[in-house]
Design a protein around this motif. Structure first.
Motif, PDB file in Angstrom:
ATOM      1  N   ARG A  26      22.305  -6.086  58.746  1.00 21.89           N
ATOM      2  CA  ARG A  26      21.329  -5.447  57.864  1.00 21.89           C
ATOM      3  C   ARG A  26      20.396  -4.547  58.661  1.00 21.89           C
ATOM      4  O   ARG A  26      20.003  -3.478  58.193  1.00 21.89           O
ATOM      5  CB  ARG A  26      20.508  -6.501  57.110  1.00 21.89           C
ATOM      6  CG  ARG A  26      21.278  -7.214  56.023  1.00 21.89           C
ATOM      7  CD  ARG A  26      20.355  -7.844  54.988  1.00 21.89           C
ATOM      8  NE  ARG A  26      19.426  -8.805  55.577  1.00 21.89           N
ATOM      9  CZ  ARG A  26      19.717 -10.087  55.787  1.00 21.89           C
ATOM     10  NH1 ARG A  26      20.909 -10.548  55.464  1.00 21.89           N
ATOM     11  NH2 ARG A  26      18.817 -10.894  56.305  1.00 21.89           N
ATOM     12  N   ARG A  52      24.948  -8.815  53.808  1.00 25.58           N
ATOM     13  CA  ARG A  52      24.101  -9.638  52.945  1.00 25.58           C
ATOM     14  C   ARG A  52      23.777 -10.981  53.584  1.00 25.58           C
ATOM     15  O   ARG A  52      22.744 -11.585  53.281  1.00 25.58           O
ATOM     16  CB  ARG A  52      24.770  -9.846  51.584  1.00 25.58           C
ATOM     17  CG  ARG A  52      24.744  -8.598  50.710  1.00 25.58           C
ATOM     18  CD  ARG A  52      25.401  -8.822  49.358  1.00 25.58           C
ATOM     19  NE  ARG A  52      26.844  -8.977  49.466  1.00 25.58           N
ATOM     20  CZ  ARG A  52      27.662  -9.169  48.440  1.00 25.58           C
ATOM     21  NH1 ARG A  52      27.171  -9.263  47.213  1.00 25.58           N
ATOM     22  NH2 ARG A  52      28.965  -9.271  48.616  1.00 25.58           N
ATOM     23  N   LEU A  65      28.898  -3.699  54.202  1.00 24.83           N
ATOM     24  CA  LEU A  65      27.698  -3.934  53.400  1.00 24.83           C
ATOM     25  C   LEU A  65      27.733  -5.306  52.742  1.00 24.83           C
ATOM     26  O   LEU A  65      26.697  -5.957  52.577  1.00 24.83           O
ATOM     27  CB  LEU A  65      27.538  -2.839  52.342  1.00 24.83           C
ATOM     28  CG  LEU A  65      27.205  -1.447  52.893  1.00 24.83           C
ATOM     29  CD1 LEU A  65      27.006  -0.457  51.755  1.00 24.83           C
ATOM     30  CD2 LEU A  65      25.963  -1.493  53.776  1.00 24.83           C
ATOM     31  N   GLU A  68      25.077   0.218  48.117  1.00 27.16           N
ATOM     32  CA  GLU A  68      24.861  -1.229  48.053  1.00 27.16           C
ATOM     33  C   GLU A  68      25.273  -1.796  46.697  1.00 27.16           C
ATOM     34  O   GLU A  68      25.873  -2.878  46.624  1.00 27.16           O
ATOM     35  CB  GLU A  68      23.391  -1.536  48.337  1.00 27.16           C
ATOM     36  CG  GLU A  68      23.000  -1.311  49.794  1.00 27.16           C
ATOM     37  CD  GLU A  68      21.514  -1.451  50.047  1.00 27.16           C
ATOM     38  OE1 GLU A  68      21.108  -1.396  51.223  1.00 27.16           O
ATOM     39  OE2 GLU A  68      20.738  -1.617  49.074  1.00 27.16           O
ATOM     40  N   TRP A  95      22.210  -1.294  59.351  1.00 21.58           N
ATOM     41  CA  TRP A  95      22.248  -0.486  58.131  1.00 21.58           C
ATOM     42  C   TRP A  95      20.888   0.161  57.864  1.00 21.58           C
ATOM     43  O   TRP A  95      20.799   1.329  57.491  1.00 21.58           O
ATOM     44  CB  TRP A  95      22.686  -1.359  56.974  1.00 21.58           C
ATOM     45  CG  TRP A  95      22.732  -0.717  55.616  1.00 21.58           C
ATOM     46  CD1 TRP A  95      22.135  -1.184  54.479  1.00 21.58           C
ATOM     47  CD2 TRP A  95      23.447   0.464  55.221  1.00 21.58           C
ATOM     48  NE1 TRP A  95      22.422  -0.372  53.410  1.00 21.58           N
ATOM     49  CE2 TRP A  95      23.226   0.658  53.835  1.00 21.58           C
ATOM     50  CE3 TRP A  95      24.241   1.382  55.894  1.00 21.58           C
ATOM     51  CZ2 TRP A  95      23.759   1.713  53.121  1.00 21.58           C
ATOM     52  CZ3 TRP A  95      24.786   2.448  55.187  1.00 21.58           C
ATOM     53  CH2 TRP A  95      24.546   2.612  53.820  1.00 21.58           C
ATOM     54  N   ARG A 101      21.704   5.055  49.659  1.00 16.86           N
ATOM     55  CA  ARG A 101      21.729   3.657  50.088  1.00 16.86           C
ATOM     56  C   ARG A 101      21.918   2.716  48.902  1.00 16.86           C
ATOM     57  O   ARG A 101      22.783   1.828  48.926  1.00 16.86           O
ATOM     58  CB  ARG A 101      20.432   3.314  50.825  1.00 16.86           C
ATOM     59  CG  ARG A 101      20.327   1.841  51.241  1.00 16.86           C
ATOM     60  CD  ARG A 101      18.995   1.530  51.903  1.00 16.86           C
ATOM     61  NE  ARG A 101      17.869   1.777  51.032  1.00 16.86           N
ATOM     62  CZ  ARG A 101      17.477   0.959  50.048  1.00 16.86           C
ATOM     63  NH1 ARG A 101      18.155  -0.157  49.805  1.00 16.86           N
ATOM     64  NH2 ARG A 101      16.431   1.254  49.305  1.00 16.86           N
ATOM     65  N   LEU A 139      29.145   3.291  59.688  1.00 16.45           N
ATOM     66  CA  LEU A 139      28.210   3.285  58.570  1.00 16.45           C
ATOM     67  C   LEU A 139      27.497   4.623  58.406  1.00 16.45           C
ATOM     68  O   LEU A 139      27.075   4.976  57.309  1.00 16.45           O
ATOM     69  CB  LEU A 139      27.177   2.170  58.755  1.00 16.45           C
ATOM     70  CG  LEU A 139      27.678   0.735  58.555  1.00 16.45           C
ATOM     71  CD1 LEU A 139      26.600  -0.263  58.932  1.00 16.45           C
ATOM     72  CD2 LEU A 139      28.128   0.512  57.119  1.00 16.45           C
ATOM     73  N   THR A 165      33.019   0.623  54.872  1.00  7.76           N
ATOM     74  CA  THR A 165      31.599   0.577  54.535  1.00  7.76           C
ATOM     75  C   THR A 165      31.333  -0.511  53.507  1.00  7.76           C
ATOM     76  O   THR A 165      30.370  -1.280  53.625  1.00  7.76           O
ATOM     77  CB  THR A 165      31.125   1.942  53.991  1.00  7.76           C
ATOM     78  OG1 THR A 165      31.233   2.921  55.031  1.00  7.76           O
ATOM     79  CG2 THR A 165      29.681   1.875  53.526  1.00  7.76           C
ATOM     80  N   ARG A 166      32.198  -0.589  52.504  1.00 11.61           N
ATOM     81  CA  ARG A 166      32.032  -1.625  51.472  1.00 11.61           C
ATOM     82  C   ARG A 166      32.078  -3.017  52.091  1.00 11.61           C
ATOM     83  O   ARG A 166      31.224  -3.875  51.798  1.00 11.61           O
ATOM     84  CB  ARG A 166      33.111  -1.479  50.414  1.00 11.61           C
ATOM     85  CG  ARG A 166      32.940  -2.434  49.243  1.00 11.61           C
ATOM     86  CD  ARG A 166      33.973  -2.184  48.160  1.00 11.61           C
ATOM     87  NE  ARG A 166      33.450  -2.561  46.852  1.00 11.61           N
ATOM     88  CZ  ARG A 166      33.992  -2.211  45.717  1.00 11.61           C
ATOM     89  NH1 ARG A 166      35.075  -1.450  45.710  1.00 11.61           N
ATOM     90  NH2 ARG A 166      33.478  -2.595  44.568  1.00 11.61           N
ATOM     91  N   ALA A 200      29.057  -1.817  46.614  1.00 11.04           N
ATOM     92  CA  ALA A 200      29.601  -2.871  47.465  1.00 11.04           C
ATOM     93  C   ALA A 200      29.456  -4.238  46.813  1.00 11.04           C
ATOM     94  O   ALA A 200      30.322  -5.106  46.969  1.00 11.04           O
ATOM     95  CB  ALA A 200      28.909  -2.859  48.828  1.00 11.04           C
TER      96      ALA A 200
END
Length: 215
Positions: free
Chosen positions: A135, A129, A125, A182, A138, A178, A75, A121-122, A185
């Motif tokens: 989280r 959630r 992320l 997000e 991140w 960021r 990340l 990364t996608r 993603a």
């Protein structure tokens, strides 16, 4: 989080030992991301990650506290590249232009390795959630990136720049990265806006009112 030390905060290039350590951490991070994609964080164990990465479990725990922590190097790789590009920027380039150019380049994969890192990364992320531990990782990655950005910005802004303004720019620029990631993603895979497109929008919105950015 035990991740590799940022190059921009050190006086010289990393040693062979440091490079090997960073490579091992990234191998573990990729293994964790692969398993999270297949089984989800809850269905994955630290033992499985270590086995997939080809390291002993004690090596895993030498570098990481838990399984979610293991994806930190993956990340943070984009932020590392962004700061490295900024560090190479000449002081005659305006700060706003330097930030935007480095961000766009870092979010525009130029080879298969960079493209793969962005895909991971996608996925991470999206998983974050519904996973509080992911989280938290991140959030820590972004906090660390903001702090490491400060000396880079201070050099670009010059000795007369207000330290408070430098900190505000670091916070705004890190938030732009960021938020753009997000949003990307969360969007459908076929979304017209790339991470690079989104970061340009976010940077211009967040930094428009900062005096330091107008120089």
């Amino acid at each position: 989080m035990n991740t590799k030390q940022d190059r921009t905060s050190r006086s010289g290039p990393p040693s062979l030992t440091e490079r090997r350590k960073a490579a091992t951490q990234l191998d573990i991070a990729r293994a964790a991301a692969e398993l999270f994609a297949d089984k989800g964080p809850d269905g994955t164990t630290a033992e499985e990650i270590a086995s997939r990465a080809g390291v002993a479990l004690r090596t895993f725990y030498r570098y990481f506290r838990n399984k979610q922590d293991a994806v930190g190097p993956l990340l943070s790789s984009g932020g590392d590249r962004w700061r490295a590009l900024l560090a190479e920027t000449g002081p005659d380039v305006g700060l706003a232009r330097a930030l935007e150019s480095a961000a766009v380049t870092s979010l525009s994969p130029e080879d298969d390795v960079a493209e793969e890192a962005l895909r991971w990364t996608r996925g991470l992320l999206r998983a974050a959630r519904t996973d509080p531990a992911l989280r938290a990782v991140w959030s820590q990655v972004n906090s660390d990136s903001e702090e490491r950005l400060l000396p880079v910005l201070a050099r670009l802004a010059g000795p007369d720049a207000d330290p408070l303004e430098i900190r505000l720019v670091a916070a705004a620029a890190t938030s732009a990265i960021r938020v753009s990631l997000e949003a990307w993603a969360a969007a459908d895979a076929g979304s017209a806006e790339s991470p690079a497109d989104l970061v340009v929008r976010c940077l211009r919105e967040l930094t428009a009112g900062l005096r330091l950015m107008a120089r």
